[in-house]
Design a protein around this motif. Structure first.
Motif, PDB file in Angstrom:
ATOM      1  N   PRO A 267       8.095 -30.883 -64.412  1.00 57.96           N
ATOM      2  CA  PRO A 267       8.044 -29.501 -64.916  1.00 57.96           C
ATOM      3  C   PRO A 267       7.390 -28.542 -63.915  1.00 57.96           C
ATOM      4  CG  PRO A 267       6.324 -30.830 -65.959  1.00 57.96           C
ATOM      5  CD  PRO A 267       7.177 -31.781 -65.144  1.00 57.96           C
ATOM      6  N   LEU A 268       6.612 -29.096 -62.984  1.00 63.26           N
ATOM      7  CA  LEU A 268       5.839 -28.280 -62.028  1.00 63.26           C
ATOM      8  C   LEU A 268       5.039 -27.204 -62.770  1.00 63.26           C
ATOM      9  CD1 LEU A 268       8.404 -27.754 -59.116  1.00 63.26           C
ATOM     10  CD2 LEU A 268       6.562 -29.436 -59.230  1.00 63.26           C
ATOM     11  N   TRP A 269       4.533 -27.578 -63.917  1.00 59.71           N
ATOM     12  CA  TRP A 269       3.810 -26.616 -64.739  1.00 59.71           C
ATOM     13  C   TRP A 269       2.906 -27.341 -65.725  1.00 59.71           C
ATOM     14  CZ3 TRP A 269       2.786 -21.647 -64.569  1.00 59.71           C
ATOM     15  CH2 TRP A 269       2.182 -21.078 -65.696  1.00 59.71           C
TER      16      TRP A 269
ATOM     17  N   ALA B 254      12.951 -31.931 -58.891  1.00 60.83           N
ATOM     18  CA  ALA B 254      11.784 -31.177 -58.397  1.00 60.83           C
ATOM     19  C   ALA B 254      10.766 -32.162 -57.823  1.00 60.83           C
ATOM     20  CB  ALA B 254      11.173 -30.355 -59.507  1.00 60.83           C
ATOM     21  N   SER B 255      10.638 -33.306 -58.495  1.00 62.28           N
ATOM     22  CA  SER B 255      10.013 -34.494 -57.917  1.00 62.28           C
ATOM     23  C   SER B 255      10.456 -35.635 -58.815  1.00 62.28           C
ATOM     24  CB  SER B 255       8.478 -34.417 -57.883  1.00 62.28           C
ATOM     25  OG  SER B 255       7.907 -34.983 -59.050  1.00 62.28           O
ATOM     26  N   MET B 256      10.327 -36.866 -58.330  1.00 62.95           N
ATOM     27  CA  MET B 256      10.769 -38.016 -59.130  1.00 62.95           C
ATOM     28  C   MET B 256       9.618 -38.636 -59.915  1.00 62.95           C
ATOM     29  SD  MET B 256      13.862 -39.677 -56.901  1.00 62.95           S
ATOM     30  CE  MET B 256      14.101 -41.021 -58.045  1.00 62.95           C
TER      31      MET B 256
ATOM     32  N   HIS C 297      10.749 -40.428 -63.077  1.00 57.50           N
ATOM     33  CA  HIS C 297      11.452 -41.663 -62.692  1.00 57.50           C
ATOM     34  C   HIS C 297      10.448 -42.739 -62.259  1.00 57.50           C
ATOM     35  CE1 HIS C 297      14.226 -38.301 -62.239  1.00 57.50           C
ATOM     36  NE2 HIS C 297      15.236 -39.137 -62.394  1.00 57.50           N
ATOM     37  N   LYS C 298       9.425 -42.312 -61.527  1.00 59.31           N
ATOM     38  CA  LYS C 298       8.422 -43.278 -61.050  1.00 59.31           C
ATOM     39  C   LYS C 298       7.684 -43.926 -62.225  1.00 59.31           C
ATOM     40  CE  LYS C 298       5.795 -40.871 -58.164  1.00 59.31           C
ATOM     41  NZ  LYS C 298       4.743 -40.665 -57.156  1.00 59.31           N
ATOM     42  N   LEU C 299       7.334 -43.122 -63.233  1.00 60.99           N
ATOM     43  CA  LEU C 299       6.600 -43.675 -64.383  1.00 60.99           C
ATOM     44  C   LEU C 299       7.421 -44.749 -65.077  1.00 60.99           C
ATOM     45  CD1 LEU C 299       5.169 -40.414 -66.049  1.00 60.99           C
ATOM     46  CD2 LEU C 299       3.999 -42.000 -64.534  1.00 60.99           C
TER      47      LEU C 299
ATOM     48  N   ILE D 296      13.795 -30.278 -54.619  1.00 59.82           N
ATOM     49  CA  ILE D 296      14.258 -28.895 -54.531  1.00 59.82           C
ATOM     50  C   ILE D 296      13.323 -28.023 -55.355  1.00 59.82           C
ATOM     51  CG2 ILE D 296      16.165 -27.330 -55.061  1.00 59.82           C
ATOM     52  CD1 ILE D 296      18.047 -29.615 -54.465  1.00 59.82           C
ATOM     53  N   ARG D 297      12.692 -27.094 -54.682  1.00 57.50           N
ATOM     54  CA  ARG D 297      11.780 -26.159 -55.362  1.00 57.50           C
ATOM     55  C   ARG D 297      12.047 -24.785 -54.764  1.00 57.50           C
ATOM     56  NH1 ARG D 297       6.141 -29.744 -55.343  1.00 57.50           N
ATOM     57  NH2 ARG D 297       7.092 -31.625 -56.194  1.00 57.50           N
ATOM     58  N   ILE D 298      12.778 -23.975 -55.505  1.00 54.78           N
ATOM     59  CA  ILE D 298      13.158 -22.665 -54.972  1.00 54.78           C
ATOM     60  C   ILE D 298      11.940 -21.746 -55.030  1.00 54.78           C
ATOM     61  CG2 ILE D 298      14.883 -20.807 -55.039  1.00 54.78           C
ATOM     62  CD1 ILE D 298      16.058 -23.658 -54.544  1.00 54.78           C
TER      63      ILE D 298
ATOM     64  N   THR E 141      11.126 -33.341 -48.378  1.00 58.40           N
ATOM     65  CA  THR E 141      11.219 -34.767 -48.704  1.00 58.40           C
ATOM     66  C   THR E 141       9.831 -35.348 -48.913  1.00 58.40           C
ATOM     67  OG1 THR E 141      13.265 -34.993 -47.471  1.00 58.40           O
ATOM     68  CG2 THR E 141      12.045 -37.014 -47.878  1.00 58.40           C
ATOM     69  N   GLN E 142       9.679 -36.020 -50.047  1.00 53.44           N
ATOM     70  CA  GLN E 142       8.414 -36.707 -50.326  1.00 53.44           C
ATOM     71  C   GLN E 142       8.591 -38.185 -50.127  1.00 53.44           C
ATOM     72  OE1 GLN E 142       5.726 -36.267 -53.598  1.00 53.44           O
ATOM     73  NE2 GLN E 142       6.945 -34.635 -54.491  1.00 53.44           N
ATOM     74  N   LEU E 143       7.588 -38.815 -49.536  1.00 52.44           N
ATOM     75  CA  LEU E 143       7.509 -40.265 -49.675  1.00 52.44           C
ATOM     76  C   LEU E 143       6.676 -40.469 -50.936  1.00 52.44           C
ATOM     77  CD1 LEU E 143       6.860 -42.909 -46.944  1.00 52.44           C
ATOM     78  CD2 LEU E 143       6.227 -43.219 -49.312  1.00 52.44           C
TER      79      LEU E 143
ATOM     80  N   LYS F 278      -3.941 -40.944 -60.950  1.00 55.54           N
ATOM     81  CA  LYS F 278      -3.781 -41.993 -61.939  1.00 55.54           C
ATOM     82  C   LYS F 278      -2.974 -41.315 -63.055  1.00 55.54           C
ATOM     83  CE  LYS F 278      -6.785 -44.260 -65.121  1.00 55.54           C
ATOM     84  NZ  LYS F 278      -8.168 -44.626 -65.457  1.00 55.54           N
ATOM     85  N   ARG F 279      -2.137 -42.078 -63.777  1.00 60.34           N
ATOM     86  CA  ARG F 279      -1.210 -41.438 -64.722  1.00 60.34           C
ATOM     87  C   ARG F 279      -1.588 -41.670 -66.180  1.00 60.34           C
ATOM     88  NH1 ARG F 279       0.753 -38.321 -60.844  1.00 60.34           N
ATOM     89  NH2 ARG F 279       1.642 -39.551 -59.174  1.00 60.34           N
ATOM     90  N   GLU F 280      -1.233 -40.692 -66.987  1.00 62.04           N
ATOM     91  CA  GLU F 280      -1.317 -40.887 -68.435  1.00 62.04           C
ATOM     92  C   GLU F 280      -0.266 -41.921 -68.843  1.00 62.04           C
ATOM     93  OE1 GLU F 280      -3.642 -39.682 -70.089  1.00 62.04           O
ATOM     94  OE2 GLU F 280      -4.174 -37.682 -69.407  1.00 62.04           O
TER      95      GLU F 280
ATOM     96  N   ALA G  25      -0.631 -45.536 -60.965  1.00 55.32           N
ATOM     97  CA  ALA G  25      -1.208 -44.488 -60.112  1.00 55.32           C
ATOM     98  C   ALA G  25      -0.278 -44.328 -58.928  1.00 55.32           C
ATOM     99  CB  ALA G  25      -2.602 -44.880 -59.643  1.00 55.32           C
ATOM    100  N   GLY G  26      -0.373 -43.214 -58.251  1.00 55.02           N
ATOM    101  CA  GLY G  26       0.509 -43.030 -57.101  1.00 55.02           C
ATOM    102  C   GLY G  26       0.317 -41.676 -56.473  1.00 55.02           C
ATOM    103  N   GLY G  27       1.332 -41.268 -55.748  1.00 52.84           N
ATOM    104  CA  GLY G  27       1.254 -39.985 -55.068  1.00 52.84           C
ATOM    105  C   GLY G  27       2.527 -39.732 -54.291  1.00 52.84           C
TER     106      GLY G  27
END
Ligand code: ASN
Length: 323
Positions: free
Chosen positions: A63-65, A89-91, A94-96, A113-115, A131-133, A250-252, A288-290
């Motif tokens: 959501p970038l928000w 916008a980011s994965m 998908h990663k979760l 893609i983030r306009i 591009t994100q790793l 770290k993720r919810e 967790a990640g980044g």
């Protein structure tokens, strides 16, 4: 990003517009990018991470928000097969799901893609496709992510200094690029805000001489927030003089927390029904990640003024080239 840097930065040109000297510089940065991609993907593969292929269109994306750093002018949504999909916008979502199921340790070289608003053309740090790793791992703590990233960055810089002397010299980075000292220092965003005010990101980047972590940054629902203390278990990696090159957390994973945060943020619940369903069924794992912004990391290594210099086909906010 800061106004004071605006006048100094030229907008990177497309390949056909570059002089001979500029093409040589472009080629040097390209070689550093290749080396960096090779080194980082190697590190992750060697540590047992699975390399996933990216997707470009999904019903659910980042959501970038709310994100204090976001400035999105337009969100791209199209219908396919009668269903609305969005460009990645980011994965993160998908990663979760992937880390909780078949891929407990994963990474993706993921086009995002983030306009961005056109007024960000000259910040030097924003591009409308990058591009994100992007990586994620189950049962990891922030500390474990810090050592993973610190090891990857230090190995990369050490090897670059050995193997890419000519390119680093041409870019005037041979002497100034140093192998960072580990462990990187950790700052709390609240302390930085107390010191520098709302412009803490620019303040910390100017002050530091080694990479540092900044933790506890209020942002999207998927980053872990301690319900008791209100502190966020998330982080950004800042490079000296340059700024942020990685963000993560770290993720919810608990249903009620995710639901409450989605509602609090007024994010559309229907776009996150899978993640909510998995959490409700107890199938979302603690992870967790980044994500490392590849153009930013290579931009820091190469010492560029604008990170679009690291792209063969620059994506400068407000400018659309034929390629
Ligand atoms: N990739 C980031 C992360 O893992 C999320 C983002 O890019 N917004 O936290």
């Amino acid at each position: 990003m800061k106004q004071q840097t605006v006048q100094l930065i030229e907008i990177p040109k497309s390949l056909d517009q570059l002089s001979k000297a500029e093409l040589e510089r472009k080629a040097c940065i390209g070689k550093i990018m290749t080396y960096t991609l090779s080194s980082l993907t190697n590190t992750f593969v060697k540590k047992g991470f699975q390399w996933l292929l990216p997707v470009a269109l999904s019903q659910s994306t980042d959501p970038l928000w709310p994100d204090p750093g976001a400035s999105i002018e337009k969100r791209i949504e199209v219908d396919i097969y009668g269903k609305p999909v969005r460009t990645t916008a980011s994965m993160i979502i998908h990663k979760l799901i992937a880390a909780s199921t078949a891929y407990p340790k994963l990474f993706i070289l993921s086009p995002n893609i983030r306009i961005e608003k056109a007024e960000r053309a000259k910040t030097g740090k924003h591009i409308y496709e990058f591009t994100q790793l992007d990586f994620g791992t189950t049962d990891a703590t922030s500390k474990a992510v810090f050592s993973l990233v610190e090891d990857a960055v230090c190995t990369l810089v050490k090897d670059l200094k050995r193997d890419m002397k000519e390119e680093l010299t041409a870019l005037c980075r041979c002497d100034t690029l140093k192998v960072p000292k580990t462990p990187f220092k950790i700052y709390d965003r609240e302390d930085l805000e107390a010191k520098y005010g709302s412009d803490w990101e620019a303040g910390v980047a100017q002050e530091i001489t080694e990479p540092v972590w900044v933790t506890n940054i209020p942002r999207e629902f998927y980053d872990f927030e301690d319900a008791k203390t209100g502190k966020w278990d998330n982080y950004d990696l800042f490079m000296p003089q340059f700024g942020e090159v990685l963000s993560g957390a770290k993720r919810e994973y608990e249903y009620m927390k995710i639901l409450t945060k989605i509602e609090r943020d007024q994010v559309k619940k229907e776009n996150y029904s899978l993640v909510l369903k998995m959490a409700k069924e107890g199938r979302l794992k603690p992870t967790a990640g980044g994500g490392i912004g590849m153009e930013r990391l290579v931009g820091w290594i190469a010492g560029v003024k604008h990170i679009a210099e690291c792209q063969p086909f620059p994506r400068v906010p407000g400018t659309v080239h034929e390629l």
